[in-house]
Design a protein around this motif. Structure first.
Motif, PDB file in Angstrom:
ATOM      1  N   UNK A  56      28.852 -13.217  44.782  1.00  0.00           N
ATOM      2  CA  UNK A  56      29.831 -14.072  44.117  1.00  0.00           C
ATOM      3  C   UNK A  56      31.236 -13.748  44.613  1.00  0.00           C
ATOM      4  N   UNK A  57      32.008 -14.790  44.883  1.00  0.00           N
ATOM      5  CA  UNK A  57      33.399 -14.635  45.331  1.00  0.00           C
ATOM      6  C   UNK A  57      34.232 -15.737  44.691  1.00  0.00           C
TER       7      UNK A  57
ATOM      8  N   UNK B  99      37.762  -7.306  39.541  1.00  0.00           N
ATOM      9  CA  UNK B  99      36.568  -7.835  38.892  1.00  0.00           C
ATOM     10  C   UNK B  99      35.466  -7.924  39.949  1.00  0.00           C
ATOM     11  N   UNK B 100      34.235  -8.286  39.559  1.00  0.00           N
ATOM     12  CA  UNK B 100      33.137  -8.252  40.550  1.00  0.00           C
ATOM     13  C   UNK B 100      33.414  -9.086  41.804  1.00  0.00           C
ATOM     14  N   UNK B 101      34.076 -10.228  41.638  1.00  0.00           N
ATOM     15  CA  UNK B 101      34.316 -11.100  42.795  1.00  0.00           C
ATOM     16  C   UNK B 101      35.344 -10.486  43.745  1.00  0.00           C
ATOM     17  N   UNK B 102      36.365  -9.864  43.188  1.00  0.00           N
ATOM     18  CA  UNK B 102      37.358  -9.172  44.020  1.00  0.00           C
ATOM     19  C   UNK B 102      36.679  -8.015  44.763  1.00  0.00           C
ATOM     20  N   UNK B 103      35.790  -7.307  44.066  1.00  0.00           N
ATOM     21  CA  UNK B 103      35.120  -6.155  44.684  1.00  0.00           C
ATOM     22  C   UNK B 103      34.156  -6.586  45.794  1.00  0.00           C
ATOM     23  N   UNK B 181      44.788  -5.469  35.886  1.00  0.00           N
ATOM     24  CA  UNK B 181      43.748  -4.473  36.150  1.00  0.00           C
ATOM     25  C   UNK B 181      44.125  -3.485  37.249  1.00  0.00           C
TER      26      UNK B 181
END
Lengths: 162, 265
Positions: A56-57, B99-103, B181
């Motif tokens: 996911x991005x 957040x997960x997408x940034x990571x 964050x």
């Protein structure tokens, strides 16, 4: 302008992109896949979440040309083949996980990625996993319930398949 | 956002060649650079995307070092069993970035090269005494960071890997600014194999990431939370903004260091 190609929701597609064309612009304007939303355009809200090569991005913060040759899944690819709602989408309907629905495409895509990596998340893990998605209607409770319900349904289906 | 030519080489030498061009800029995961471009705070003529170079990605253990490729994403580091076994503080650190997408997009090389004063990775690199490897040389973390958003990287220089000495114990204690964050004040604490203790602080310093000598000396002779009480952390040199005063940040340095000591004892 350059021509770029990628697999989107299982179909091979090509289109024109400038250097600075964002993936979300390519999806919405070139491919007319307008299910992916632009909420903030600053990487805060998560309405534009799609999967690129299985992860996911935020498609507002990825260039289209960076995905040349890659594989992209959008909310349009989440329904079943016969057009009925997919498991996560159906869970949102069942649990009243949306009101205005603007954030929902990104929520569904984030939850799909989360459940792939962690099929049985705790409530805290679901809330942590949705940190990058903002909803201004629901207060999140029913979104969390939808994620829990989808996880249970998918686990049941996996068990039945064994 | 102004337009530019976009190129995505698949090997490092092609990327270095492309970066020699006038107005060329390297792109890591883009989670800082793309917002910067949108605000027109940068206007490169060519963007050289490093994400297609497989040799920049990956995590491996080499003796008493953990080596992380410059193009490795925060998500990959957070999910790595090798990292968890060798330097658990790096798993704590990467799993709390954005957040997960940034990571899934952001990279260690991009984070270090940007040297945001509130970014997490610089604290780990400095506390562990990492070596930053580029296509030209090896740079000690002590020499690498040179103030706000400044590093000793030269034009056309690409971070190929970061080598972390494996400590006896490590932890990252983050006090985050909840909207962005980023770190309001966070501490990376490392107890090295020789028993010495190193404390890297990010988010607090007006001049960016730093090590706190007083805390390191106190903890090297007495590794306990009460040893932190006896150390005076000055507000001088701490940053001041609408989120926190220098005094508040100075206090947080001690609070987060204590939490770090408690987390590894």
């Amino acid at each position: 302008m350059a021509t770029i190609s990628m697999t989107v929701n299982g179909k091979q597609v090509s289109g024109e992109a400038q250097g600075n064309t964002l993936l979300v612009e390519f999806l919405r304007q070139e491919l007319k896949l307008t299910g992916t939303h632009v909420g903030c355009d600053t990487s805060q809200c998560g309405a534009c979440v799609v999967h690129v090569n299985g992860e996911s991005v935020k498609s507002c913060s990825v260039f289209a040309s960076a995905c040349d040759g890659g594989s992209v899944t959008t909310i349009e690819g989440m329904a079943n083949d016969d057009g009925t709602l997919g498991v996560i989408q159906q869970a949102f309907q069942n649990e009243h996980g949306l009101q205005c629905g603007f954030c929902t495409p990104g929520m569904v895509m984030s939850i799909a990625d989360m459940l792939k990596n962690n099929p049985q998340p705790t409530e805290a893990e679901i809330r942590e996993g949705l940190k990058g998605n903002i909803c201004r209607c629901t207060g999140y409770h029913n979104i969390v319930k939808a994620a829990q319900s989808a996880a249970a349904t998918l686990a049941g289906a996996a068990q039945a398949a064994e | 956002m102004y337009n530019f030519d976009f190129t995505r080489p698949t090997d490092l030498s092609a990327a270095v060649d492309a970066l020699r061009g006038d107005g060329a800029q390297a792109l890591g995961g883009g989670q800082t650079l793309i917002p910067v471009l949108k605000q027109r705070l940068a206007a490169p003529t060519t963007l050289v995307d490093l994400s297609g170079i497989d040799s920049l990605k990956g995590i491996r253990r080499m003796g008493d070092m953990l080596v992380i490729g410059g193009g490795t994403t925060h998500g990959a580091v957070a999910a790595s069993g090798d990292v968890a076994a060798a330097i658990p503080g790096l798993v704590q650190l990467t799993s709390k970035i954005g957040d997960p997408q940034v990571r899934n997009r952001g990279t260690i090389g991009g984070s270090l090269a940007n040297n945001d004063p509130a970014a997490c990775y610089p604290a780990a690199a400095l506390a562990l005494g990492a070596t930053i490897e580029t296509n030209q040389r090896e740079i000690a973390a002590e020499d690498f960071f040179q103030g706000l958003y400044a590093t000793c990287l030269e034009d056309g220089e690409v971070i190929t890997a970061v080598k972390f000495p494996i400590p006896a114990a490590s932890t990252y204690q983050k006090f985050e600014q909840p909207a962005s964050r980023f770190s309001l004040t966070s501490v990376f604490l490392a107890k090295m194999q020789d028993g010495s203790v190193r404390v890297g602080v990010t988010g607090a310093g007006a001049d960016g990431v730093f090590r706190h000598e007083g805390l390191e000396q106190a903890l090297s002779s007495d590794f306990s939370a009460s040893a932190v009480d006896g150390v005076s952390v000055s507000a001088e040199g701490m940053s001041n903004d609408l989120h926190a005063t220098p005094e508040y940040r100075a206090n947080l340095v001690k609070v987060m260091t204590k939490r770090a000591v408690e987390a590894v004892t």
